[in-house]
Design an enzyme around this catalytic site. Structure first.
Site, short mmCIF file in Angstrom:
data_model
loop_
_atom_site.label_atom_id
_atom_site.label_comp_id
_atom_site.label_asym_id
_atom_site.label_seq_id
_atom_site.Cartn_x
_atom_site.Cartn_y
_atom_site.Cartn_z
N SER A 72 -88.44 21.41 -38.97
CA SER A 72 -87.00 21.73 -38.98
C SER A 72 -86.26 21.27 -40.23
O SER A 72 -85.09 21.61 -40.39
CB SER A 72 -86.33 21.12 -37.75
OG SER A 72 -86.63 21.90 -36.63
N LYS A 75 -84.76 24.05 -42.07
CA LYS A 75 -83.51 24.69 -41.64
C LYS A 75 -82.40 24.48 -42.68
O LYS A 75 -81.50 25.30 -42.82
CB LYS A 75 -83.10 24.15 -40.26
CG LYS A 75 -84.03 24.66 -39.15
CD LYS A 75 -83.79 24.01 -37.80
CE LYS A 75 -84.68 24.68 -36.74
NZ LYS A 75 -85.07 23.87 -35.63
N TYR A 197 -89.08 32.70 -39.49
CA TYR A 197 -88.78 31.37 -38.97
C TYR A 197 -90.03 30.47 -38.93
O TYR A 197 -90.00 29.32 -39.37
CB TYR A 197 -88.16 31.50 -37.56
CG TYR A 197 -87.92 30.17 -36.89
CD1 TYR A 197 -86.88 29.34 -37.31
CD2 TYR A 197 -88.74 29.72 -35.86
CE1 TYR A 197 -86.68 28.09 -36.72
CE2 TYR A 197 -88.55 28.48 -35.26
CZ TYR A 197 -87.51 27.68 -35.69
OH TYR A 197 -87.31 26.45 -35.12
N TYR A 249 -80.18 16.26 -33.93
CA TYR A 249 -80.15 16.81 -32.58
C TYR A 249 -79.30 15.94 -31.66
O TYR A 249 -78.23 15.50 -32.05
CB TYR A 249 -81.58 16.96 -32.03
CG TYR A 249 -82.44 17.84 -32.91
CD1 TYR A 249 -82.06 19.15 -33.17
CD2 TYR A 249 -83.59 17.36 -33.51
CE1 TYR A 249 -82.83 19.96 -33.99
CE2 TYR A 249 -84.36 18.18 -34.32
CZ TYR A 249 -83.98 19.46 -34.56
OH TYR A 249 -84.74 20.25 -35.37
N VAL A 267 -89.99 17.90 -36.41
CA VAL A 267 -91.00 17.36 -35.51
C VAL A 267 -92.32 17.02 -36.20
O VAL A 267 -93.23 16.47 -35.58
CB VAL A 267 -91.27 18.27 -34.27
CG1 VAL A 267 -90.07 18.31 -33.34
CG2 VAL A 267 -91.68 19.67 -34.70
N1 GLN Z 1 -91.36 24.58 -35.17
C1 GLN Z 1 -90.51 23.80 -34.32
C2 GLN Z 1 -89.91 24.70 -33.26
O1 GLN Z 1 -89.52 25.76 -33.59
C3 GLN Z 1 -89.44 23.12 -35.13
C4 GLN Z 1 -88.63 22.17 -34.30
C5 GLN Z 1 -88.26 20.89 -34.98
O2 GLN Z 1 -88.80 20.48 -36.01
N2 GLN Z 1 -87.37 20.15 -34.35
O3 GLN Z 1 -89.84 24.34 -32.10
#
Ligand code: GLN
Length: 313
Positions: A72, A75, A197, A249, A267
């Site tokens: 993420s 993003k 994505y 988050y 993650v």
């Molecule tokens: N690839 C993960 C997902 O889409 C990314 C989520 C994250 O890093 N929080 O669920």
């Protein structure tokens, strides 16, 4: 910069090495992400930190040069690109409020007519991926080239194993995308948007590359090394505001309370924090807490921010 003068490079490197040592003494808490098999194979004891400052110097300790799955953290890069492409229209399609829900939650999206709460939860990032996929004919490559330019490094790649795993285990992200499509908030075909994505999530970078590549956010949109305007001053402000309120988050409030820096987690165990007018901190440790944030990366950034007095508040 005042803080940079307070902490010369030798002291900063020693400070990072000491912090890493302290972190290694803590009880091993948390769990390596296992929602896809490719991520669960990473050694849980990896630990690294890097600090890039606006003068172009990078101080680091531990596994700071080892590439890991940015997940993420991607993003933020994608958002920077989409803001430039869609301008204020983007904010009709995605809001700028904390979600108060886990990053991959679907419930809110139905209540709120397919408009995600913010661009750094999965639903919002899928809208952002749609902006890129709809605008560029080679959007995946354009994205990778953007990151390489920011990191000043051509050796940044996607991990094909992680990418395949994301595709194979991506039902929840597909559900988010189809739900938003049903509300008219996804323009391209869903499989194409998901490809974009997942590609973004599968990029691998090291702490040093990450710290280097986010410097424009600490410098009002201008890369301090190349002097290139990466995004407008207004967009840099807005991205930092979103990271401050939503980047960690459901723990964003606590992170603001204890650390006080705009930050984003992934993650893969990485966290990148922006210190306006000073530089960027990137830390990595794969063990995650229940919010999907890395325990030790948070610990390292909190301790460093305390020691150097970096909080923006
Ligand atoms: N690839 C993960 C997902 O889409 C990314 C989520 C994250 O890093 N929080 O669920």
């Amino acid at each position: 910069m005042q803080q940079a003068e307070f902490c010369p490079i030798v002291d900063l490197t020693r400070c990072l090495t000491d912090l890493l040592f302290d972190a290694q003494q803590l009880p091993a808490e948390g769990k390596v992400a296992d929602y896809i098999p490719a991520l669960s194979e990473v050694s849980p004891t990896r630990l690294g930190i890097a600090v890039a400052t606006l003068d172009g110097k990078v101080c680091a300790a531990g596994d700071s040069q080892m590439p890991f799955s940015i997940q993420s953290l991607s993003k933020t890069f994608a958002l920077t690109m989409a803001m430039q492409l869609q301008g204020d229209e983007l904010w009709q399609r995605v809001r700028m409020e904390p979600s108060g829900q886990p990053f991959n939650s679907i419930v809110q999206l139905e209540w709120e007519q397919g408009i995600p709460r913010n661009p750094v939860i999965n639903a919002g990032a899928i809208v952002v991926a749609d902006v890129l996929a709809s605008h560029y004919s080679a959007s995946k490559n354009t994205f990778l080239m953007f990151i390489r330019r920011l990191a000043q490094c051509q050796q940044i790649y996607i991990d094909p194993k992680v990418y395949a795993s994301e595709q194979q285990h991506g039902s929840r992200n597909a559900a988010l995308a189809y739900l938003m499509k049903s509300f008219g908030n996804i323009q391209s075909e869903v499989p194409q948007v998901l490809e974009q994505y997942f590609h973004q999530c599968s990029v691998e970078m090291s702490c040093e590359q990450l710290a280097r590549s986010w410097l424009y956010l600490a410098n009002r949109g201008v890369d301090p090394v190349s002097n290139e305007q990466i995004c407008s001053r207004k967009d840099a402000h807005r991205i930092n505001a979103i990271l401050s309120t939503s980047g960690m988050y459901d723990q964003s409030g606590e992170f603001a309370f204890t650390v006080g820096l705009p930050a984003k987690s992934g993650v893969g165990g990485g966290i990148v924090a922006v210190v306006p007018n000073y530089g960027v901190i990137a830390a990595w440790s794969p063990r995650l807490n229940k919010f999907g944030n890395s325990n030790l990366a948070m610990y390292l950034i909190r301790r460093l921010a305390e020691q150097l007095g970096l909080s923006v508040y």
